[in-house]
Design an enzyme around this catalytic site. Structure first.
Site, mmCIF file in Angstrom:
data_model
loop_
_atom_site.group_PDB
_atom_site.id
_atom_site.type_symbol
_atom_site.label_atom_id
_atom_site.label_comp_id
_atom_site.label_asym_id
_atom_site.label_seq_id
_atom_site.Cartn_x
_atom_site.Cartn_y
_atom_site.Cartn_z
ATOM 1 N N GLU A 60 104.041 -11.862 -33.133
ATOM 2 C CA GLU A 60 104.904 -12.945 -33.598
ATOM 3 C C GLU A 60 104.416 -13.473 -34.949
ATOM 4 O OE1 GLU A 60 106.703 -15.216 -29.724
ATOM 5 O OE2 GLU A 60 104.539 -15.259 -30.013
ATOM 6 N N ASP A 104 102.725 -11.812 -37.166
ATOM 7 C CA ASP A 104 103.019 -10.807 -38.185
ATOM 8 C C ASP A 104 104.467 -10.877 -38.645
ATOM 9 O OD1 ASP A 104 100.451 -10.049 -37.967
ATOM 10 O OD2 ASP A 104 100.838 -8.235 -36.788
ATOM 11 N N SER A 124 67.708 -26.896 -52.596
ATOM 12 C CA SER A 124 67.260 -26.082 -51.458
ATOM 13 C C SER A 124 66.400 -26.964 -50.565
ATOM 14 C CB SER A 124 66.482 -24.873 -51.956
ATOM 15 O OG SER A 124 65.387 -25.326 -52.708
ATOM 16 N N GLU A 145 71.135 -28.029 -36.925
ATOM 17 C CA GLU A 145 72.252 -27.128 -37.207
ATOM 18 C C GLU A 145 71.708 -25.719 -37.370
ATOM 19 O OE1 GLU A 145 73.402 -28.840 -40.915
ATOM 20 O OE2 GLU A 145 73.709 -30.786 -39.963
ATOM 21 N N LYS A 191 70.915 -22.411 -39.290
ATOM 22 C CA LYS A 191 70.744 -22.077 -40.696
ATOM 23 C C LYS A 191 71.289 -20.664 -40.880
ATOM 24 C CE LYS A 191 67.397 -22.214 -44.462
ATOM 25 N NZ LYS A 191 67.852 -20.997 -45.118
ATOM 26 N N ASP A 198 72.346 -17.273 -42.407
ATOM 27 C CA ASP A 198 71.752 -16.503 -43.489
ATOM 28 C C ASP A 198 72.859 -15.770 -44.224
ATOM 29 O OD1 ASP A 198 69.864 -15.517 -45.110
ATOM 30 O OD2 ASP A 198 69.039 -14.075 -43.690
ATOM 31 N N ARG A 229 76.263 -20.636 -55.263
ATOM 32 C CA ARG A 229 75.218 -21.602 -55.554
ATOM 33 C C ARG A 229 74.533 -21.304 -56.888
ATOM 34 N NH1 ARG A 229 69.689 -21.809 -54.744
ATOM 35 N NH2 ARG A 229 68.855 -23.908 -54.471
ATOM 36 N N GLU A 262 78.134 -22.072 -45.977
ATOM 37 C CA GLU A 262 77.586 -20.727 -46.098
ATOM 38 C C GLU A 262 78.666 -19.689 -45.774
ATOM 39 O OE1 GLU A 262 74.372 -21.154 -46.910
ATOM 40 O OE2 GLU A 262 73.405 -19.235 -46.572
ATOM 41 N N TYR A 310 78.327 -27.108 -44.078
ATOM 42 C CA TYR A 310 77.192 -27.870 -43.553
ATOM 43 C C TYR A 310 77.014 -29.207 -44.241
ATOM 44 C CZ TYR A 310 74.796 -25.409 -47.409
ATOM 45 O OH TYR A 310 74.449 -24.889 -48.619
ATOM 46 N N LYS A 351 68.111 -32.355 -39.646
ATOM 47 C CA LYS A 351 68.453 -33.416 -40.612
ATOM 48 C C LYS A 351 68.386 -34.772 -39.926
ATOM 49 C CE LYS A 351 71.615 -30.420 -43.103
ATOM 50 N NZ LYS A 351 72.997 -30.020 -43.375
ATOM 51 N N LYS A 397 62.251 -22.334 -39.895
ATOM 52 C CA LYS A 397 62.617 -20.918 -39.895
ATOM 53 C C LYS A 397 61.930 -20.112 -38.789
ATOM 54 C CE LYS A 397 63.124 -19.372 -44.353
ATOM 55 N NZ LYS A 397 63.882 -18.712 -45.329
ATOM 56 N N CYS A 423 69.796 22.193 -31.436
ATOM 57 C CA CYS A 423 70.023 20.913 -30.764
ATOM 58 C C CYS A 423 68.934 20.680 -29.715
ATOM 59 C CB CYS A 423 71.395 20.903 -30.100
ATOM 60 S SG CYS A 423 71.673 19.440 -29.082
ATOM 61 N N CYS A 439 70.923 21.017 -26.140
ATOM 62 C CA CYS A 439 71.568 22.235 -25.635
ATOM 63 C C CYS A 439 71.137 23.497 -26.375
ATOM 64 C CB CYS A 439 73.085 22.085 -25.703
ATOM 65 S SG CYS A 439 73.727 22.062 -27.387
ATOM 66 N N CYS A 462 75.353 18.670 -33.774
ATOM 67 C CA CYS A 462 75.484 19.700 -32.750
ATOM 68 C C CYS A 462 76.980 19.935 -32.540
ATOM 69 C CB CYS A 462 74.820 19.240 -31.455
ATOM 70 S SG CYS A 462 75.253 20.309 -30.064
ATOM 71 N N CYS A 496 77.712 19.754 -24.953
ATOM 72 C CA CYS A 496 76.291 19.411 -25.032
ATOM 73 C C CYS A 496 76.014 18.178 -24.174
ATOM 74 C CB CYS A 496 75.945 19.140 -26.493
ATOM 75 S SG CYS A 496 74.345 18.369 -26.724
HETATM 76 S S1 IVH Z 1 71.526 -28.342 -46.063
HETATM 77 C C1 IVH Z 1 69.909 -30.214 -50.020
HETATM 78 N N1 IVH Z 1 72.272 -27.160 -43.910
HETATM 79 O O1 IVH Z 1 69.820 -23.031 -46.639
HETATM 80 C C2 IVH Z 1 70.103 -28.900 -49.412
HETATM 81 N N2 IVH Z 1 71.575 -25.790 -45.719
HETATM 82 O O2 IVH Z 1 67.333 -24.043 -48.527
HETATM 83 C C3 IVH Z 1 71.290 -28.910 -48.553
HETATM 84 N N3 IVH Z 1 71.733 -23.367 -45.287
HETATM 85 O O3 IVH Z 1 70.906 -23.256 -49.937
HETATM 86 C C4 IVH Z 1 71.281 -27.762 -47.669
HETATM 87 N N4 IVH Z 1 72.548 -23.557 -43.264
HETATM 88 O O4 IVH Z 1 72.388 -22.075 -48.339
HETATM 89 C C5 IVH Z 1 71.805 -26.993 -45.148
HETATM 90 N N5 IVH Z 1 73.026 -26.251 -41.921
HETATM 91 C C6 IVH Z 1 72.557 -26.089 -43.159
HETATM 92 C C7 IVH Z 1 72.356 -24.806 -43.718
HETATM 93 C C8 IVH Z 1 71.836 -24.691 -45.013
HETATM 94 C C9 IVH Z 1 72.173 -22.709 -44.212
HETATM 95 C C10 IVH Z 1 71.196 -22.729 -46.510
HETATM 96 C C11 IVH Z 1 71.857 -23.200 -47.772
HETATM 97 C C12 IVH Z 1 70.793 -23.761 -48.640
HETATM 98 C C13 IVH Z 1 69.528 -23.294 -47.990
HETATM 99 C C14 IVH Z 1 68.531 -24.431 -48.013
#
Ligand code: IVH
Length: 690
Positions: free
Chosen positions: A51, A53, A98, A130, A132, A134, A153, A190, A242, A314, A338, A430, A433, A446, A451
């Site tokens: 639907e 689509d 960061s 929260e 993090k 990657d 960034r 992110e 975030y 936080k 981390k 192989c 076999c 193979c 096999c």
């Molecule tokens: S807060 C003032 N919250 O981690 C910095 N960062 O080194 C505000 N990241 O560059 C960042 N999840 O790319 C924040 N829940 C989260 C995050 C997060 C991933 C990354 C972000 C940032 C690096 C912080």
């Protein structure tokens, strides 16, 4: 406007595009936005893909006729098209900072102490944890509710303008959902790619002999930094917010809207109200609760769809953030906690070659056991012979091994090779076999369809989570049953009887019961699930879905032509020929017929809806956090039994399941007299349904 209302008004609208006026067009854009949000953000679609689509097709047809109408928030912009030769530089205001990193609990308590010192001893802070993610950090700017800019960034002060690509990310709203959004707001978050899509992308790139991405983060970053936005649109990217950068008209005096005072509310209320999907794995509480949450998330990490490298803790009270100030480069209100490194150093004790379901023979390194991030690793894949040569690996070498999420450990590089190291001999026959292996580009394969390695590989794939997901029948049992000649192909699984399973070493009554029960349970599955289970080369879950949508029944695949497969948008000649050949093969046809004789059914999308499942009349709403599973898992679970799920409580809701920290939804359920269920009660119900 709903789909059916539109349809009623315009009848067979495909041929009557000219009947639509500008107002209809605006309503259609709105309707598609609504359903897109339900699908991509709430995971809770109201209409079928088909639907959707159809509506989308209508939109593109109207836009083709009336290009001057195209709205800046039209869903058609999600497919991309814009090409930018150079990325302009964008200044971030305020800068994208960061965070300081820590990797142990003592440092978490140090962080807490530093906060106490600034805020005073009597104050007991509440925190918010929260995930993090990657991926790659981006800044999205909305003006009067419309997305006007998206940038990476970069170095924190200046990033690259990738607006044309950000627009194609499905869960990034082109227009904020809030009725009176702030005049200008920057949302930071992110961009990530799920593991599964990352692996599929690499397979595709491998087939095209292109360079592979080392991890999902690089894949997300590479996909976003493309000149051609159509390429970005074809990559499976998601955005998770975030934080909020700058915001104008934070509190709206006209509507009385007040910006939240706590980070937990920004996550739970503000982001969703703007139309963003947030990660559900958050936790608020004391510093001790944060420490416990870290351990919990570390254990859960391998079950997540996305790569995370830790959690961010936080201070929950936003009003205190500025007060805390900064260290040299990072704010003091938050810390990145981390996970320990996921690489380790060990020695290669040998290399074995394994024949898999497609016949490809994969080199696997046996390692001296090494503990990598809490898991003992004894084996690692070397992928293919080219990779083996690239690494220039010898038995006896000291190597670095890495683990990324659920992915099989791999040898990253050789650290040291000595004179005593022994060269690895690439087999000519192989290992299963003894047929002569053929060289195909970077692989050795193979060719023998009978096999044992290939057959067992296919069976293992069929029952696995990527396949039919037969819970009670694991990979080891499949192999054992094959060797005992109880099964020789996947159809045989559905012929297994109690008597076939008695007197098998290690198989007790309970195991036997579970096995037969879960096989029985998977006797009726959606068509796309069955297709992906067959392990046809180059046919992953998404392709299986496309095939199921286009052919409706399993039987129709037998008469399918290569041209009709090629005619499907999204299916290229390589996949078309693999699918065609698979269903032309007499052996494969025989197995499918044998399977259908057992009463096995692969249902198309429409029949799937009418299936007689125990929860078919229920609509579940989940609220709060459950100990035993994620929101996604619980929703998937009840959907499996035919229930619908919704994000909010309404008259249509029949059950509200509540976990820890359940909020307003529970109250609302009380008001409407809806049945409530605790996590324990819910688990009992699920147990009964099994
Ligand atoms: S807060 C003032 N919250 O981690 C910095 N960062 O080194 C505000 N990241 O560059 C960042 N999840 O790319 C924040 N829940 C989260 C995050 C997060 C991933 C990354 C972000 C940032 C690096 C912080």
């Amino acid at each position: 406007m709903s789909f059916s209302a539109l349809k009623k008004r315009r009848g067979d609208f495909k041929s009557k595009v000219d009947l639509f006026d500008r107002q209809d067009y605006a309503e259609l854009v709105h309707c598609l936005q609504y359903h897109g949000h339900r699908y991509y953000t709430l995971d809770d679609p109201e209409i079928s893909d088909h639907e959707y689509d159809q509506l989308y097709l209508l939109l593109t047809e109207i836009e083709k006729e009336n290009p001057q109408w195209i709205a800046p928030d039209s869903p058609s912009l999600k497919v991309g098209g814009e090409i930018k030769k150079i990325f302009e530089s964008v200044e971030h205001n305020p800068a994208m900072l960061s965070l300081d990193n820590i990797t142990d609990e003592a440092s978490l308590f140090d962080f807490h102490q530093r906060i106490l010192k600034v805020l005073g001893g009597n104050f007991i802070p509440e925190y918010h944890a929260e995930l993090k993610f990657d991926g790659l950090a981006v800044d999205l700017i909305y003006e009067n509710g419309l997305l006007v800019s998206g940038s990476t960034r970069g170095d924190g002060n200046f990033g690259e303008d990738v607006t044309h690509n950000i627009r194609t990310i499905q869960n990034v709203p082109l227009k904020l959902m809030m009725e009176n959004p702030p005049a200008k707001i920057s949302i930071r978050g992110e961009v990530v790619m799920p593991y599964e899509s990352f692996e599929m992308l690499n397979k595709e790139l491998e087939g095209q002999q292109k360079k592979l991405f080392a991890n999902p983060r690089n894949a997300a970053s590479g996909s976003l930094r493309q000149q051609d936005s159509r390429l970005t649109a074809s990559r499976d990217l998601y955005f998770f917010p975030y934080g909020v950068g700058k915001i104008q008209e934070k509190n709206n005096p006209e509507t009385g809207y007040l910006f939240p005072q706590q980070q937990s509310e920004v996550y739970a209320d503000y982001f969703p109200a703007l139309g963003f999907k947030v990660s559900p794995d958050v936790k608020k509480g004391s510093i001790e609760a944060m420490a416990a949450h870290f351990t919990y998330i570390m254990q859960k990490r391998s079950q997540l769809k996305y790569d995370i490298d830790g959690i961010v803790v936080k201070l929950n009270d936003l009003s205190k953030w500025t007060l805390l100030g900064m260290t040299s480069k990072s704010p003091r209100y938050a810390i990145a906690y981390k996970f320990p490194a996921r690489s380790g150093i060990t020695e290669i004790s040998g290399v074995v070659f394994q024949t898999g379901r497609t016949g490809v023979v994969t080199p696997v390194a046996n390692l001296k056991p090494v503990n990598v991030g809490g898991v003992v690793i004894k084996r690692a894949t070397l992928h293919n012979i080219r990779e083996m040569e690239r690494l220039n690996i010898h038995i006896g070498d000291t190597v670095e091994v890495i683990r990324a999420g659920d992915v099989i450990p791999k040898v990253e590089k050789v650290i040291h090779s000595s004179e005593n190291s022994i060269a690895i001999k690439i087999p000519e026959k192989c290992p299963e076999c003894s047929d002569k292996l053929i060289h195909e580009d970077i692989y050795i394969r193979c060719p023998n369809k009978n096999c044992r390695g290939r057959k067992v590989g296919l069976l293992k794939y069929f029952v696995s989570r990527d396949g039919l997901d037969i819970e009670g029948l694991g990979a080891e049992w499949v192999e054992k049953l094959f060797d005992l000649k109880k099964i020789s192909d996947y159809a045989d699984i559905f012929y297994l009887k109690e008597t076939d399973l008695t007197e098998i070493e290690g198989m007790g009554e309970i195991l036997r019961g579970n096995m037969l029960h879960s096989i029985e349970q998977r006797k009726t599955v959606p068509l796309d699930v069955f297709i992906k289970s067959l392990g046809i080369s180059n046919v992953g879950p998404r392709t299986a879905e496309i095939l199921a949508e286009n052919f409706y029944t399993l039987q129709s695949f037998f008469s399918v032509s290569e041209e009709s497969l090629n005619a499907i948008h999204e299916i290229g000649p390589v996949i078309a020929s693999c699918v065609f050949e698979y269903f032309q093969d007499a052996e494969n046809q025989k197995t499918i017929w044998k399977l259908l004789k057992t009463g096995f059914q692969a249902l198309d999308a429409e029949k799937k809806e009418n299936l007689d499942l125990p929860l078919k009349n229920e609509t579940f709403v989940f609220t709060g956090t459950m100990e035993s599973m994620t929101r996604e898992e619980s929703q998937k679970l009840v959907k499996k039994y035919g229930a619908k799920t919704a994000g909010s409580v309404s008259n249509l809701t029949t059950v509200v399941v509540f976990g820890e920290n359940a909020g307003s939804k529970l109250k609302k359920a009380d008001g409407l007299g809806i049945k409530k269920m605790s996590e324990a009660e819910f688990l009992q119900l699920v147990e009964k349904l099994k």
